[in-house]
Design a protein around this motif. Sequence first.
Motif, PDB file in Angstrom:
ATOM      1  N   GLU A   1       0.305  13.056   0.482  1.00  0.00           N
ATOM      2  CA  GLU A   1       1.725  12.774   0.701  1.00  0.00           C
ATOM      3  C   GLU A   1       2.256  11.878  -0.420  1.00  0.00           C
ATOM      4  OE1 GLU A   1       1.765   9.039   3.742  1.00  0.00           O
ATOM      5  OE2 GLU A   1       1.354  11.008   4.609  1.00  0.00           O
ATOM      6  N   PRO A   2       3.560  11.928  -0.680  1.00  0.00           N
ATOM      7  CA  PRO A   2       4.119  11.094  -1.757  1.00  0.00           C
ATOM      8  C   PRO A   2       4.157   9.621  -1.348  1.00  0.00           C
ATOM      9  CG  PRO A   2       5.856  12.287  -0.623  1.00  0.00           C
ATOM     10  CD  PRO A   2       4.559  12.787  -0.075  1.00  0.00           C
ATOM     11  N   ALA A   3       4.372   8.772  -2.330  1.00  0.00           N
ATOM     12  CA  ALA A   3       4.452   7.333  -2.082  1.00  0.00           C
ATOM     13  C   ALA A   3       5.667   7.019  -1.220  1.00  0.00           C
ATOM     14  CB  ALA A   3       4.531   6.578  -3.396  1.00  0.00           C
ATOM     15  N   LYS A   4       5.492   6.091  -0.287  1.00  0.00           N
ATOM     16  CA  LYS A   4       6.591   5.688   0.594  1.00  0.00           C
ATOM     17  C   LYS A   4       7.421   4.561   0.003  1.00  0.00           C
ATOM     18  CE  LYS A   4       4.218   6.908   4.847  1.00  0.00           C
ATOM     19  NZ  LYS A   4       3.690   6.386   6.111  1.00  0.00           N
ATOM     20  N   LEU A   5       6.914   3.923  -1.048  1.00  0.00           N
ATOM     21  CA  LEU A   5       7.631   2.826  -1.698  1.00  0.00           C
ATOM     22  C   LEU A   5       7.744   3.118  -3.179  1.00  0.00           C
ATOM     23  CD1 LEU A   5       8.829  -0.048  -1.940  1.00  0.00           C
ATOM     24  CD2 LEU A   5       6.487  -0.905  -2.111  1.00  0.00           C
ATOM     25  N   LYS A   6       8.967   3.096  -3.659  1.00  0.00           N
ATOM     26  CA  LYS A   6       9.223   3.246  -5.087  1.00  0.00           C
ATOM     27  C   LYS A   6       9.973   1.997  -5.532  1.00  0.00           C
ATOM     28  CE  LYS A   6       9.176   8.144  -4.803  1.00  0.00           C
ATOM     29  NZ  LYS A   6       9.742   9.153  -4.035  1.00  0.00           N
ATOM     30  N   ILE A   7       9.504   1.394  -6.606  1.00  0.00           N
ATOM     31  CA  ILE A   7      10.147   0.184  -7.122  1.00  0.00           C
ATOM     32  C   ILE A   7      10.797   0.516  -8.451  1.00  0.00           C
ATOM     33  CG2 ILE A   7       9.790  -2.163  -7.916  1.00  0.00           C
ATOM     34  CD1 ILE A   7       7.503  -2.382  -5.935  1.00  0.00           C
ATOM     35  N   ARG A   8      12.108   0.292  -8.508  1.00  0.00           N
ATOM     36  CA  ARG A   8      12.869   0.470  -9.752  1.00  0.00           C
ATOM     37  C   ARG A   8      13.276  -0.895 -10.251  1.00  0.00           C
ATOM     38  NH1 ARG A   8      17.334   4.943  -8.218  1.00  0.00           N
ATOM     39  NH2 ARG A   8      17.781   3.330  -6.720  1.00  0.00           N
ATOM     40  N   THR A   9      13.331  -1.029 -11.540  1.00  0.00           N
ATOM     41  CA  THR A   9      13.731  -2.316 -12.102  1.00  0.00           C
ATOM     42  C   THR A   9      15.133  -2.222 -12.685  1.00  0.00           C
ATOM     43  OG1 THR A   9      12.710  -1.784 -14.211  1.00  0.00           O
ATOM     44  CG2 THR A   9      11.370  -2.989 -12.629  1.00  0.00           C
ATOM     45  N   ILE A  10      15.832  -3.338 -12.613  1.00  0.00           N
ATOM     46  CA  ILE A  10      17.144  -3.434 -13.226  1.00  0.00           C
ATOM     47  C   ILE A  10      17.072  -4.518 -14.289  1.00  0.00           C
ATOM     48  CG2 ILE A  10      18.542  -2.533 -11.351  1.00  0.00           C
ATOM     49  CD1 ILE A  10      18.967  -5.289 -10.316  1.00  0.00           C
ATOM     50  N   GLY A  11      17.892  -4.393 -15.275  1.00  0.00           N
ATOM     51  CA  GLY A  11      17.881  -5.354 -16.379  1.00  0.00           C
ATOM     52  C   GLY A  11      18.537  -6.664 -16.001  1.00  0.00           C
TER      53      GLY A  11
ATOM     54  N   SER B   1       0.824  -1.219   0.000  1.00  0.00           N
ATOM     55  CA  SER B   1       0.000   0.000   0.000  1.00  0.00           C
ATOM     56  C   SER B   1       0.854   1.263   0.000  1.00  0.00           C
ATOM     57  CB  SER B   1      -0.934   0.004   1.210  1.00  0.00           C
ATOM     58  OG  SER B   1      -0.182   0.015   2.412  1.00  0.00           O
ATOM     59  N   TRP B   2       2.122   1.158   0.385  1.00  0.00           N
ATOM     60  CA  TRP B   2       3.012   2.326   0.371  1.00  0.00           C
ATOM     61  C   TRP B   2       3.293   2.798  -1.048  1.00  0.00           C
ATOM     62  CZ3 TRP B   2       7.484   1.323   4.364  1.00  0.00           C
ATOM     63  CH2 TRP B   2       6.948   1.340   5.648  1.00  0.00           C
ATOM     64  N   ALA B   3       3.112   1.958  -2.041  1.00  0.00           N
ATOM     65  CA  ALA B   3       3.409   2.334  -3.420  1.00  0.00           C
ATOM     66  C   ALA B   3       2.307   3.182  -4.042  1.00  0.00           C
ATOM     67  CB  ALA B   3       3.633   1.086  -4.267  1.00  0.00           C
ATOM     68  N   LYS B   4       1.150   3.234  -3.407  1.00  0.00           N
ATOM     69  CA  LYS B   4       0.045   4.014  -3.940  1.00  0.00           C
ATOM     70  C   LYS B   4       0.295   5.500  -3.735  1.00  0.00           C
ATOM     71  CE  LYS B   4      -3.261   0.374  -3.346  1.00  0.00           C
ATOM     72  NZ  LYS B   4      -4.085  -0.285  -2.389  1.00  0.00           N
ATOM     73  N   ILE B   5       0.098   6.261  -4.786  1.00  0.00           N
ATOM     74  CA  ILE B   5       0.306   7.703  -4.721  1.00  0.00           C
ATOM     75  C   ILE B   5      -0.936   8.339  -4.120  1.00  0.00           C
ATOM     76  CG2 ILE B   5       0.715   9.784  -6.058  1.00  0.00           C
ATOM     77  CD1 ILE B   5       2.206   8.009  -8.068  1.00  0.00           C
ATOM     78  N   ASN B   6      -0.710   9.151  -3.102  1.00  0.00           N
ATOM     79  CA  ASN B   6      -1.783   9.830  -2.396  1.00  0.00           C
ATOM     80  C   ASN B   6      -1.647  11.330  -2.651  1.00  0.00           C
ATOM     81  OD1 ASN B   6      -3.815  10.496  -0.639  1.00  0.00           O
ATOM     82  ND2 ASN B   6      -2.895   9.484   1.129  1.00  0.00           N
TER      83      ASN B   6
END
Length: 144
Positions: free
Chosen positions: A80-90, A72-77
């Motif tokens: 307040e900004p999202a508490k979880l950001k997921i970046r992908t690597i190749g 639920s931290w990844a949801k943009i509110n």
Amino acid sequence: MKKLICSLITALIVSAAAVAVPVHYNETSPDNWSDMSYVQVPVYKVLDSRDGYVVIYAKKAYGVGQTIIPKSWAKINTSEPAKLKIRTIGSGKLKPFMTVVKKGGEFHHVILTVHSNKSDASWGVVSPGVKLDVSKDTLEELEL
């Protein structure tokens, strides 16, 4: 006429460049320091569940640590900004890692950098029937 227009444009560009010289920036002054800091830790395994992620990470000296990050931290509110950001690597040689960002010494957000392919060895699944505690608002202090 063309020479006059070209000389006016050149004069305008030169004068704009002279005015646009930045004021001397002193990065050693405490007034210019940020109150944000971060800690990066290598990630061994990310276990996926319906409600969150269990992240198994390397401690600096020896051993492993574990933390739970709610999805639920990844949801943009809007408040307040999202508490979880997921970046992908190749599929290169870069290994997964986690970055915990703090603002003023308190938790601000976490960035989880992982492989996009969930069949990678760094991904796993939480055992069925295991209930995760995802009711927290901040990430606890990591054991380093």
